[in-house]
Write a protein that holds these residues in place. Structure first.
Motif, PDB file in Angstrom:
ATOM      1  N   UNK A   1      67.850 -36.683  37.999  1.00 37.48           N
ATOM      2  CA  UNK A   1      67.215 -38.033  37.951  1.00 37.48           C
ATOM      3  C   UNK A   1      66.583 -38.343  36.610  1.00 37.48           C
ATOM      4  N   UNK A   2      66.183 -39.650  36.287  1.00 37.27           N
ATOM      5  CA  UNK A   2      65.469 -40.031  35.118  1.00 37.27           C
ATOM      6  C   UNK A   2      64.397 -40.910  35.592  1.00 37.27           C
ATOM      7  N   UNK A   3      63.149 -41.198  35.009  1.00 35.38           N
ATOM      8  CA  UNK A   3      62.204 -41.765  35.589  1.00 35.38           C
ATOM      9  C   UNK A   3      61.905 -42.983  34.398  1.00 35.38           C
ATOM     10  N   UNK A   4      61.677 -44.188  34.653  1.00 37.67           N
ATOM     11  CA  UNK A   4      61.619 -45.232  33.629  1.00 37.67           C
ATOM     12  C   UNK A   4      60.448 -45.943  34.114  1.00 37.67           C
ATOM     13  N   UNK A   5      59.274 -45.866  33.481  1.00 37.74           N
ATOM     14  CA  UNK A   5      58.082 -46.478  33.874  1.00 37.74           C
ATOM     15  C   UNK A   5      57.000 -46.673  32.757  1.00 37.74           C
ATOM     16  N   UNK A   6      56.490 -47.676  32.451  1.00 33.08           N
ATOM     17  CA  UNK A   6      55.833 -47.756  31.299  1.00 33.08           C
ATOM     18  C   UNK A   6      54.303 -47.109  31.402  1.00 33.08           C
TER      19      UNK A   6
ATOM     20  N   UNK B   1      52.011 -42.743  35.956  1.00 33.61           N
ATOM     21  CA  UNK B   1      53.074 -42.904  37.187  1.00 33.61           C
ATOM     22  C   UNK B   1      54.304 -41.850  36.729  1.00 33.61           C
ATOM     23  N   UNK B   2      54.545 -41.928  35.405  1.00 29.57           N
ATOM     24  CA  UNK B   2      55.498 -40.676  35.437  1.00 29.57           C
ATOM     25  C   UNK B   2      55.008 -39.356  35.657  1.00 29.57           C
ATOM     26  N   UNK B   3      53.953 -39.085  35.344  1.00 32.53           N
ATOM     27  CA  UNK B   3      53.337 -37.622  35.658  1.00 32.53           C
ATOM     28  C   UNK B   3      53.399 -37.520  36.845  1.00 32.53           C
TER      29      UNK B   3
ATOM     30  N   UNK C   1      55.854 -34.652  41.950  1.00 34.66           N
ATOM     31  CA  UNK C   1      56.563 -34.874  43.169  1.00 34.66           C
ATOM     32  C   UNK C   1      58.009 -34.243  43.204  1.00 34.66           C
ATOM     33  N   UNK C   2      58.673 -34.598  41.968  1.00 38.85           N
ATOM     34  CA  UNK C   2      60.060 -34.034  41.916  1.00 38.85           C
ATOM     35  C   UNK C   2      60.144 -32.600  41.746  1.00 38.85           C
ATOM     36  N   UNK C   3      59.245 -31.976  40.975  1.00 37.54           N
ATOM     37  CA  UNK C   3      59.166 -30.572  40.750  1.00 37.54           C
ATOM     38  C   UNK C   3      59.055 -29.759  42.213  1.00 37.54           C
ATOM     39  N   UNK C   4      58.547 -30.503  43.170  1.00 34.36           N
ATOM     40  CA  UNK C   4      58.423 -29.659  44.383  1.00 34.36           C
ATOM     41  C   UNK C   4      59.835 -29.766  45.241  1.00 34.36           C
ATOM     42  N   UNK C   5      60.686 -30.510  44.685  1.00 33.22           N
ATOM     43  CA  UNK C   5      61.966 -30.503  45.536  1.00 33.22           C
ATOM     44  C   UNK C   5      62.871 -29.574  44.561  1.00 33.22           C
ATOM     45  N   UNK C   6      63.611 -28.839  45.667  1.00 35.33           N
ATOM     46  CA  UNK C   6      64.453 -27.951  44.850  1.00 35.33           C
ATOM     47  C   UNK C   6      65.818 -28.571  44.501  1.00 35.33           C
ATOM     48  N   UNK C   7      66.179 -29.803  45.120  1.00 34.38           N
ATOM     49  CA  UNK C   7      67.404 -29.931  44.954  1.00 34.38           C
ATOM     50  C   UNK C   7      67.675 -31.406  44.143  1.00 34.38           C
ATOM     51  N   UNK C   8      66.197 -31.855  43.337  1.00 36.99           N
ATOM     52  CA  UNK C   8      66.179 -32.792  42.444  1.00 36.99           C
ATOM     53  C   UNK C   8      65.704 -32.319  41.162  1.00 36.99           C
TER      54      UNK C   8
ATOM     55  N   UNK D   1      73.573 -39.828  35.469  1.00 33.86           N
ATOM     56  CA  UNK D   1      72.552 -39.434  36.276  1.00 33.86           C
ATOM     57  C   UNK D   1      72.729 -40.046  37.846  1.00 33.86           C
ATOM     58  N   UNK D   2      72.229 -39.267  38.765  1.00 31.61           N
ATOM     59  CA  UNK D   2      72.533 -39.441  40.219  1.00 31.61           C
ATOM     60  C   UNK D   2      71.452 -40.516  40.751  1.00 31.61           C
ATOM     61  N   UNK D   3      70.209 -40.511  39.934  1.00 35.28           N
ATOM     62  CA  UNK D   3      69.092 -41.341  40.860  1.00 35.28           C
ATOM     63  C   UNK D   3      68.287 -41.793  39.545  1.00 35.28           C
ATOM     64  N   UNK D   4      67.705 -42.833  39.615  1.00 33.82           N
ATOM     65  CA  UNK D   4      66.827 -43.603  38.785  1.00 33.82           C
ATOM     66  C   UNK D   4      65.677 -43.946  39.614  1.00 33.82           C
TER      67      UNK D   4
END
Length: 101
Positions: free
Chosen positions: A4-9, A13-15, A20-27, A48-51
């Motif tokens: 995944x990637x995060x796109x946010x100004x 919000x990015x942090x 949350x993503x770090x808590x997911x073993x599959x992302x 990437x699979x997810x944005x």
């Protein structure tokens, strides 16, 4: 593994999303961008699979960003503005997260 990637100004919000993503073993978040134009350049070279995509950004709105993608991956729109929810589903987004940041 879902990449995944995060796109946010907004850095906060990015942090928050990264936490949350770090808590997911599959992302795995492989990159984050505050500038959507830089993200477009990255996505031309890397799959990437997810944005996670903010809608309201100064350089390029999330909706306009989606329109530039030829073969978009799954997209989860993130925004503090609920008025974009209905329009976002016209672009076949996977989900819509409303933030209170």
């Amino acid at each position: 593994m879902i990449t995944a990637v995060i796109i946010d100004d907004e850095p906060n919000a990015i942090e928050l999303l990264q936490g949350y993503i770090k808590k997911l073993s599959f992302v795995e978040c492989i990159h984050s961008f505050r500038n959507p134009i830089e993200a477009l350049v990255f996505l031309k070279e890397y799959d990437v699979d997810l944005i996670f995509l903010d809608i309201n950004m100064p350089q390029l709105s999330g909706i306009s960003f989606i329109k530039t993608l030829e073969n978009p991956p799954k997209i989860i729109l993130t925004t503090a503005y609920s008025e974009y929810a209905v329009e976002s589903y016209e672009y076949q987004v996977t989900d819509y997260l409303r933030s209170s940041l």
